[in-house]
Scaffold this motif. Structure first.
Motif, PDB file in Angstrom:
ATOM      1  N   LYS A 114      -2.241   9.594 -13.130  1.00 42.88           N
ATOM      2  CA  LYS A 114      -1.822   8.219 -13.371  1.00 42.88           C
ATOM      3  C   LYS A 114      -1.281   7.539 -12.115  1.00 42.88           C
ATOM      4  O   LYS A 114      -1.138   6.315 -12.094  1.00 42.88           O
ATOM      5  CB  LYS A 114      -0.742   8.188 -14.461  1.00 42.88           C
ATOM      6  CG  LYS A 114      -1.178   8.735 -15.802  1.00 42.88           C
ATOM      7  CD  LYS A 114      -0.029   8.690 -16.780  1.00 42.88           C
ATOM      8  CE  LYS A 114      -0.411   9.285 -18.136  1.00 42.88           C
ATOM      9  NZ  LYS A 114       0.741   9.263 -19.082  1.00 42.88           N
ATOM     10  N   PRO A 116      -0.951   5.737  -8.649  1.00 43.59           N
ATOM     11  CA  PRO A 116      -1.902   4.840  -7.955  1.00 43.59           C
ATOM     12  C   PRO A 116      -2.559   5.494  -6.745  1.00 43.59           C
ATOM     13  O   PRO A 116      -3.754   5.253  -6.492  1.00 43.59           O
ATOM     14  CB  PRO A 116      -1.013   3.651  -7.537  1.00 43.59           C
ATOM     15  CG  PRO A 116       0.146   3.687  -8.480  1.00 43.59           C
ATOM     16  CD  PRO A 116       0.382   5.128  -8.794  1.00 43.59           C
ATOM     17  N   GLN A 117      -1.796   6.296  -6.003  1.00 37.67           N
ATOM     18  CA  GLN A 117      -2.378   6.933  -4.814  1.00 37.67           C
ATOM     19  C   GLN A 117      -3.537   7.844  -5.186  1.00 37.67           C
ATOM     20  O   GLN A 117      -4.578   7.874  -4.513  1.00 37.67           O
ATOM     21  CB  GLN A 117      -1.312   7.744  -4.077  1.00 37.67           C
ATOM     22  CG  GLN A 117      -0.108   6.940  -3.607  1.00 37.67           C
ATOM     23  CD  GLN A 117       1.028   6.978  -4.602  1.00 37.67           C
ATOM     24  OE1 GLN A 117       0.807   6.867  -5.808  1.00 37.67           O
ATOM     25  NE2 GLN A 117       2.240   7.120  -4.100  1.00 37.67           N
ATOM     26  N   VAL A 119      -5.275   7.802  -8.150  1.00 34.41           N
ATOM     27  CA  VAL A 119      -6.332   7.020  -8.805  1.00 34.41           C
ATOM     28  C   VAL A 119      -7.226   6.357  -7.763  1.00 34.41           C
ATOM     29  O   VAL A 119      -8.463   6.355  -7.880  1.00 34.41           O
ATOM     30  CB  VAL A 119      -5.716   5.962  -9.743  1.00 34.41           C
ATOM     31  CG1 VAL A 119      -6.804   5.028 -10.279  1.00 34.41           C
ATOM     32  CG2 VAL A 119      -4.978   6.627 -10.889  1.00 34.41           C
ATOM     33  N   LYS A 120      -6.605   5.787  -6.727  1.00 33.26           N
ATOM     34  CA  LYS A 120      -7.371   5.099  -5.683  1.00 33.26           C
ATOM     35  C   LYS A 120      -8.293   6.067  -4.948  1.00 33.26           C
ATOM     36  O   LYS A 120      -9.464   5.753  -4.693  1.00 33.26           O
ATOM     37  CB  LYS A 120      -6.405   4.435  -4.702  1.00 33.26           C
ATOM     38  CG  LYS A 120      -7.087   3.615  -3.625  1.00 33.26           C
ATOM     39  CD  LYS A 120      -6.059   2.935  -2.725  1.00 33.26           C
ATOM     40  CE  LYS A 120      -6.745   2.121  -1.638  1.00 33.26           C
ATOM     41  NZ  LYS A 120      -5.740   1.464  -0.760  1.00 33.26           N
ATOM     42  N   SER A 251       7.042  10.395  -3.815  1.00 30.70           N
ATOM     43  CA  SER A 251       5.998   9.790  -2.996  1.00 30.70           C
ATOM     44  C   SER A 251       6.539   9.550  -1.591  1.00 30.70           C
ATOM     45  O   SER A 251       7.692   9.123  -1.424  1.00 30.70           O
ATOM     46  CB  SER A 251       5.545   8.462  -3.616  1.00 30.70           C
ATOM     47  OG  SER A 251       4.580   7.828  -2.798  1.00 30.70           O
TER      48      SER A 251
END
Length: 274
Positions: A114, A116-117, A119-120, A251
């Motif tokens: 889930k 963002p890092q 997923v991208k 992160s």
């Protein structure tokens, strides 16, 4: 006058035929009885099957039950794993063998997908490297490999028994191409190319672990710590169940709280993440 029975020639022939058949049947029965008796004698004269008390006992009879053997081997491996994990703990350089629970592993990889890092990078089909510091028997590394989106999953373990167990488990076509295990001290591991780092350390070493990650990990890297938090770091928020299940996500560099007592200037800190 005496009446004599009338003997028909056909009746005499039938009687003789019956007598001949009876004698033949008796001879056949005698042969069958003789064969049966011979078979019984052979059985009685043959050697008895080998029992557990005989000196010529077979390996299958004399050996232990497979489940008992497996249990003893498993106990020996567990005992060796614990014994070999004690020296680093006593020296303050590592942690004992503390396997991550199935629930903790589930939370880890459920929430990783889930972020963002991650997923991208998945969408851009970039290589994602997963490192487990203190990989034990390899269960976290194998789960990472099964997720399918990690280019390579590598486990580092200093315990030779656990390292051997993980290597043996990894010798399958399912894991051979995307997993790797190294017997190496976590302090000497190069983290500069890692995208996700998992660690399950004791609290006394977590501050030092955090400093190593701060100086080596690239911006955008993810750190997952089981049970113990990293002092001076702020866990990511908004992840369902992570804190209650003692799985902490960080992160780089967002999670690192600048220390007020550091002598390093903010310029030096910023250069760390360039």
């Amino acid at each position: 006058s005496v009446s004599l029975p009338v003997i028909h020639p056909h009746a005499s022939m039938n009687t003789n035929a019956k007598n001949a058949n009876n004698r033949k049947a008796e001879e056949t029965l005698s042969k069958e009885e003789a064969n049966l008796w011979k078979t019984l004698q052979e059985e009685l004269n043959s050697p008895l099957p080998v029992t557990g008390n005989d000196e010529t006992n077979t390996s299958s009879d004399s050996g232990m039950h497979p489940l008992i053997t497996f249990g003893l081997v498993a106990a020996f491996v567990a005992h060796g794993a614990i014994m070999f994990s004690l020296p680093p703990v006593l020296q303050g350089k590592g942690a004992p063998f503390l396997p991550t629970s199935a629930k903790g592993i589930g939370v880890m990889f459920r929430e990783l997908k889930k972020l963002p890092q991650i997923v991208k990078k998945i969408q851009q089909k970039k290589e994602i490297r997963f490192l487990d510091l203190g990989s034990g028997d390899g269960r976290v590394v194998f789960r990472a490999a099964r997720e399918g989106y990690f280019y390579k999953s590598i486990g580092y373990e200093i315990n030779p028994v656990l390292h051997a167990v993980a290597c043996l488990r990894g010798i399958t076509p399912k894991y051979l191409h995307n997993t790797k295990f190294k017997m190496q001290d976590l302090w000497s591991v190069d983290l500069t190319k890692a995208d996700v780092v998992a660690v399950y350390g004791l609290y006394p070493i977590m501050d030092k672990v955090g400093k190593k990650m701060k100086s080596e990990l690239r911006p955008g890297s993810i750190v997952v710590s089981n049970v113990f938090t990293i002092p001076g770091w702020k866990p990511l928020s908004g992840l369902s169940g992570s804190s209650s299940d003692k799985v902490h996500f960080y992160s780089i560099p967002e999670s690192i709280i600048p220390s007020r007592n550091t002598s390093r200037s903010s310029e030096t800190d910023n250069n760390t993440y360039e």
